[in-house]
Design a protein around this motif. Structure first.
Motif, PDB file in Angstrom:
ATOM      1  N   GLU A  28     -24.572  11.944   1.602  1.00  0.00           N
ATOM      2  CA  GLU A  28     -25.813  11.589   2.543  1.00  0.00           C
ATOM      3  C   GLU A  28     -26.821  10.522   1.893  1.00  0.00           C
ATOM      4  O   GLU A  28     -27.154  10.879   0.632  1.00  0.00           O
ATOM      5  CB  GLU A  28     -26.456  12.707   2.879  1.00  0.00           C
ATOM      6  N   ASP A 169     -22.346   9.868  10.427  1.00  0.00           N
ATOM      7  CA  ASP A 169     -22.556  11.045  10.210  1.00  0.00           C
ATOM      8  C   ASP A 169     -21.542  11.838   9.280  1.00  0.00           C
ATOM      9  O   ASP A 169     -21.448  13.064   9.182  1.00  0.00           O
ATOM     10  CB  ASP A 169     -23.283  11.964  11.078  1.00  0.00           C
ATOM     11  N   TYR A 171     -19.420  12.632   6.360  1.00  0.00           N
ATOM     12  CA  TYR A 171     -19.770  12.608   4.773  1.00  0.00           C
ATOM     13  C   TYR A 171     -18.966  13.392   4.091  1.00  0.00           C
ATOM     14  O   TYR A 171     -18.877  13.516   3.022  1.00  0.00           O
ATOM     15  CB  TYR A 171     -21.163  12.909   4.553  1.00  0.00           C
TER      16      TYR A 171
END
Length: 199
Positions: A28, A169, A171
């Protein structure tokens, strides 16, 4: 299962083993231009390092983005390896906060960074294990460039512009490409949320 795979690779020293390449997207990231990892991203990177503690890793490659270098740094630290840095943006990794712990080994800029990385991986001794951290737009292409089947659309959905990229998104994917001495390379996608490095 991933931990078993890593331990198995560490325990075998047969030079006839295939080269194994682990590829991840950076953890992130913060917002802004060329951002570093967030607190959650740093925790995920630290967990990733723990996953690779018992593996035998021979080389760690990353791009010159703080977020990819910070993701790879714990793996490199555990194995006392430098971060071999592929130039992508011209970012000075000495400015990363928090600072990297491992030495930076810049690689020469080429017209095709993907082809250069593939050549470096394929030039390693048989049985080598390589770790690669890259941004979302490079990991799927690297898997394919290493000779494995394309991840899209069989494993990953094409993005809204028809590109084979990891989602904004995503990860927690870990891709494993095995390159045998003979025959076609194969790819395996680590189970999402169960790969042992999901923070």
């Amino acid at each position: 299962m991933l931990s078993f795979l890593l331990i198995t690779l560490a325990a075998q020293a047969d030079p006839a083993l295939p080269t194994t390449v682990f590829l991840v997207r950076h953890a992130e990231k913060a917002t802004g231009e060329a951002p570093p990892l967030t607190k959650a991203g740093l925790a995920r990177a630290a967990n990733l390092g723990k996953v690779f503690t018992d593996a035998s890793v021979d080389a760690v490659f990353t791009t010159d983005l703080c977020r990819t270098a910070q993701t790879a740094d714990p793996v490199a630290r555990i194995h006392a390896l430098p971060l071999q840095v592929l130039p992508l943006t011209g970012t000075d990794l000495a400015t990363c906060v928090p600072a990297l712990t491992q030495p930076i080994q810049p690689l020469p800029k080429t017209d095709d960074g993907t082809a250069d990385l593939v050549a470096r991986v394929r030039g390693m001794p048989a049985g080598s294990t390589v770790f690669v951290a890259g941004p979302s737009n490079t990991v799927p292409g690297l898997v394919e460039a290493l000779g494995a089947p394309s991840l899209c659309p069989a494993v990953l959905a094409l993005d809204e512009e028809g590109r084979c990229w990891l989602g904004h998104d995503d990860y927690d994917d870990l891709f494993v490409v095995t390159i045998p001495g003979e025959g076609a390379p194969g790819a395996l996608r680590g189970a999402r949320g169960r790969a042992g490095w999901d923070g």
